[in-house]
Design an enzyme around this catalytic site. Structure first.
Site, mmCIF file in Angstrom:
data_model
loop_
_atom_site.group_PDB
_atom_site.id
_atom_site.type_symbol
_atom_site.label_atom_id
_atom_site.label_comp_id
_atom_site.label_asym_id
_atom_site.label_seq_id
_atom_site.Cartn_x
_atom_site.Cartn_y
_atom_site.Cartn_z
ATOM 1 N N TYR A 1 -25.689 15.649 14.789
ATOM 2 C CA TYR A 1 -25.269 14.347 14.263
ATOM 3 C C TYR A 1 -24.239 13.670 15.147
ATOM 4 O O TYR A 1 -23.380 14.334 15.736
ATOM 5 C CB TYR A 1 -24.604 14.510 12.880
ATOM 6 N N ARG B 1 1.245 -5.676 -4.998
ATOM 7 C CA ARG B 1 1.214 -6.571 -3.851
ATOM 8 C C ARG B 1 1.690 -8.000 -4.160
ATOM 9 O O ARG B 1 1.423 -8.928 -3.387
ATOM 10 C CB ARG B 1 -0.202 -6.627 -3.266
ATOM 11 N N GLY C 1 -5.863 0.946 8.656
ATOM 12 C CA GLY C 1 -4.819 0.503 9.579
ATOM 13 C C GLY C 1 -4.713 -1.006 9.627
ATOM 14 O O GLY C 1 -3.966 -1.559 10.435
ATOM 15 N N TYR D 1 -7.720 5.916 1.920
ATOM 16 C CA TYR D 1 -7.025 6.288 0.682
ATOM 17 C C TYR D 1 -6.707 7.791 0.648
ATOM 18 O O TYR D 1 -5.732 8.196 0.026
ATOM 19 C CB TYR D 1 -7.862 5.870 -0.530
ATOM 20 N N GLU D 2 -7.527 8.599 1.344
ATOM 21 C CA GLU D 2 -7.321 10.055 1.356
ATOM 22 C C GLU D 2 -5.940 10.444 1.893
ATOM 23 O O GLU D 2 -5.415 11.492 1.563
ATOM 24 C CB GLU D 2 -8.366 10.732 2.271
ATOM 25 N N GLY E 1 0.818 -1.219 0.000
ATOM 26 C CA GLY E 1 0.000 0.000 0.000
ATOM 27 C C GLY E 1 0.847 1.261 0.000
ATOM 28 O O GLY E 1 1.938 1.286 0.571
ATOM 29 N N LYS F 1 8.103 0.766 5.601
ATOM 30 C CA LYS F 1 6.993 1.560 5.084
ATOM 31 C C LYS F 1 5.674 1.021 5.578
ATOM 32 O O LYS F 1 5.524 -0.194 5.657
ATOM 33 C CB LYS F 1 7.012 1.500 3.545
ATOM 34 N N THR F 2 4.742 1.815 5.936
ATOM 35 C CA THR F 2 3.311 1.516 6.040
ATOM 36 C C THR F 2 2.625 2.588 6.878
ATOM 37 O O THR F 2 3.117 2.954 7.952
ATOM 38 C CB THR F 2 2.961 0.130 6.618
ATOM 39 N N ILE F 3 1.505 3.076 6.354
ATOM 40 C CA ILE F 3 0.735 4.063 7.126
ATOM 41 C C ILE F 3 0.205 3.417 8.402
ATOM 42 O O ILE F 3 -0.095 4.105 9.362
ATOM 43 C CB ILE F 3 -0.462 4.638 6.328
ATOM 44 N N ASP F 4 0.093 2.067 8.409
ATOM 45 C CA ASP F 4 -0.539 1.376 9.538
ATOM 46 C C ASP F 4 0.252 1.507 10.838
ATOM 47 O O ASP F 4 -0.285 1.292 11.919
ATOM 48 C CB ASP F 4 -0.718 -0.119 9.226
ATOM 49 N N ASP G 1 5.770 -5.147 6.883
ATOM 50 C CA ASP G 1 6.371 -6.301 7.567
ATOM 51 C C ASP G 1 6.477 -7.517 6.643
ATOM 52 O O ASP G 1 7.529 -8.170 6.593
ATOM 53 C CB ASP G 1 5.628 -6.640 8.872
ATOM 54 N N ASP G 2 5.430 -7.794 5.874
ATOM 55 C CA ASP G 2 5.492 -8.968 5.001
ATOM 56 C C ASP G 2 6.524 -8.792 3.885
ATOM 57 O O ASP G 2 7.271 -9.707 3.570
ATOM 58 C CB ASP G 2 4.120 -9.257 4.377
ATOM 59 N N ARG H 1 -3.079 8.242 2.080
ATOM 60 C CA ARG H 1 -1.919 7.405 1.745
ATOM 61 C C ARG H 1 -0.960 8.068 0.756
ATOM 62 O O ARG H 1 0.187 7.634 0.634
ATOM 63 C CB ARG H 1 -2.385 6.059 1.170
#
Ligand code: FBP
Length: 548
Positions: A240, A142, A248, A421-422, A78, A199-202, A172-173, A424
């Site tokens: 609201y 991927r 994540g 996605y907004e 991602g 790397k990863t936004i997570d 990680d993978d 990344r």
């Protein structure tokens, strides 16, 4: 290519480097030998050539100048803000070593290596992408690099292009696979080095030596900006409840960081739900109680943050999904002939009593998603489950019953959002621009020093960039054995939110007040120019984790 005014101004930004790297002359200092975080014997046996290597730190000093070399780079998985700066740091690093060095980018992820799809990344191309978001310079994918056939196909093009080292930018993978590839090439004595970048936004690729994965900073700041805007809207109209799901994957780091930044009324942390063995009804009751308590104060509005992986962490839902996966895999033919209007009752009649009761309690839309949206392996794609709608519908039902029982007086109207996605591909914050450039530059130094099976590491990241510490960590050091697809495999340990960690504790200490009061924080958009306290703050997560 038409450029925005910000893009043009931002292109001139020179990312900051740790002092040792900026000095121009860099020497590698080897520390003590390492071992894996767990399962040492098993990992050592699987990685005889890359296990136990020492930690490396870079210091200013006399460097070795290797002969001209070519390097390959791959973006894997991602998107995460800052990927282009990892590549520009790597490019500048290898060019500094020798102006004849070349950089090749493999197109659309690891598949580009296997399919021999590549391009040379020249100075003109690199300059177009400095400090920009996205992975579009070469694209990402991927494809998993895990078979000997793939390694050998990759080696063919590596040989053809005279590539000495491959840099894999991934989570990680992907870094686990980078390590397997490094070991394979080392065992075969191919003379090809493999270096990883975190790397990863997570935010779930981190440990003692990797303080954060790149992209987490910018993505969380982008989501927090928008959540802040929603909170201001929410506090203006006061009509609201906003249910906001955040990306994540499994870990709740993004939801937690956003909560620390915006102070919502509710934030669910999946790891806590699992640890407390909470049922879906427990989660719904918790949210409904906050709604009811606020309504009693005349506040029929609020915000709820939900991590996208939540459903997998509710033990009862996990069991339901497992049984559904098995059942539908075995009975897909029969199921496909059941009329849509009867499918729900059909499933209820076929499941075990416990799972059947849970399934029956789910709103229609979610029940349908659980039976339809399956990946090629036959698994439910949990990220497609609209957890934000599931929870708000169940909260509404609970509030209705409380109203009838006289326990709730108020109005409940919900809005739903999913942010992922907004964030990344947002233009990297100063932190990510500097951090990524430093990671890429560090990778070039690891290559120059002949290293393989290492991940680029930049630490001390809450200090100003000049004080950051650059080095390399053997990837085997981060590994343990885990069951994957029924087999024990060596993998980098995923970092979930730690309930004994400072970020969670800071959140837990304040959440009851945030629930009752309206104490929203509005972080506003990421700033690239201006006072350092506005532009250069690392995430709250990092600040709390690194606080001395
Ligand atoms: P990585 O783990 O590859 O960095 O991807 C992160 C992520 O954005 C997750 O947060 C999300 O669940 C997933 O990718 C979405 O995947 P896709 O881009 O394939 O829709």
């Amino acid at each position: 290519m038409t450029k925005s005014a910000l893009q043009i101004a931002r292109a001139a930004y020179q990312p900051k480097l740790p002092k040792a790297l900026a000095s121009g002359n860099v020497k590698a200092v080897a520390g003590a030998a390492t071992q894996s975080v767990a399962d040492q014997e098993a990992i050592k046996a699987l990685f005889p050539n890359t296990y136990g290597m020492p930690l490396i730190s870079f210091e200013a000093g006399e460097s070795t100048k290797p002969a001209a070399m070519n390097v390959g780079v791959i973006l894997s998985g991602g998107q995460a803000p800052g990927g282009h700066n990892v590549i520009s740091g790597l490019f500048d690093g290898i060019k500094k070593l020798n102006a004849d060095n070349k950089l090749y980018g493999f197109i659309l992820g690891p598949g580009g290596l296997v399919d021999h799809n590549y391009m040379e990344l020249t100075a003109d191309i690199i300059d177009e992408y400095r400090n920009t978001g996205g992975f579009d310079i070469i694209g990402s994918g991927r494809t998993k690099l895990e078979t000997v056939e793939q390694f050998e196909k990759g080696y063919e093009i590596i040989k053809q292009l005279g590539i000495k080292a491959l840099v894999i930018i991934g989570g990680d993978d992907s870094n686990t696979n980078a390590c397997v590839l490094a070991e394979y090439y080392a065992a075969k004595k191919y003379g090809v080095q493999v270096i990883g970048c975190p790397k990863t936004i997570d935010g779930d690729l981190k440990n003692d030596m990797i303080e954060t994965s790149f992209g987490f900073d910018t993505a969380c700041k982008t989501y927090s900006e928008v959540i802040g805007n929603i909170q201001r809207d929410c506090n203006s109209a006061r009509k609201y409840w906003h249910f906001i799901k955040l990306m994540g994957r499994s870990a709740s780091h993004i939801a937690l960081e956003c909560a620390l930044q915006v102070q919502p009324n509710v934030c669910i942390i999946s790891e806590e739900v699992e640890q407390k063995d909470m049922s879906l009804d427990d989660v719904v009751t918790y949210i409904a109680q906050v709604v009811a308590d606020r309504a009693a104060q005349g506040n029929n509005f609020g915000t709820v943050l939900i991590p996208e992986g939540l459903v997998e962490f509710i033990p009862a839902m996990k069991r339901l999904i497992a049984e559904l996966n098995d059942f539908l895999a075995k009975n897909s033919e029969e199921f496909s002939h059941i009329k849509r209007s009867h499918q729900r009752d059909y499933i209820i009649s076929k499941l075990s009593p416990e799972n059947s009761a849970i399934y029956a309690s789910l709103p229609d839309g979610v029940a349908r998603q659980l039976t339809l949206d399956r990946d090629p392996h036959g698994n439910v794609q949990v990220s497609l489950i609209e957890t934000e709608k599931l929870l708000s519908e169940m909260v509404a039902t609970k509030l209705d019953s409380w109203k009838k029982a006289g326990k709730y007086v108020g109005k409940f109207a919900a809005q739903h959002h999913f942010f992922g996605y907004e964030g990344r591909c947002a233009a990297p914050s100063n932190f990510d621009a500097d951090y990524c450039y430093s990671l890429g530059y560090t990778a070039s130094m690891l290559i120059a020093d002949g290293k393989t099976g290492y991940m680029s590491s930049v630490r001390n990241t809450t200090a100003p960039a000049a004080e950051w510490l650059a080095g390399g960590v053997p990837i085997t050091m981060m590994m343990n054995m885990e069951r994957r697809h029924g087999e024990m495999k060596p993998v980098i340990q995923k970092a979930l939110v730690r309930l004994d960690g400072a970020p969670f504790k800071a959140f837990a200490a304040q959440r009851d007040r945030w629930a009752a009061e309206t104490d929203y924080v509005y972080p506003g958009p990421i700033q690239y120019f201006g006072p350092t306290e506005v532009c250069d703050q690392p995430t709250k997560t990092l600040q709390l984790e690194q606080a001395k």
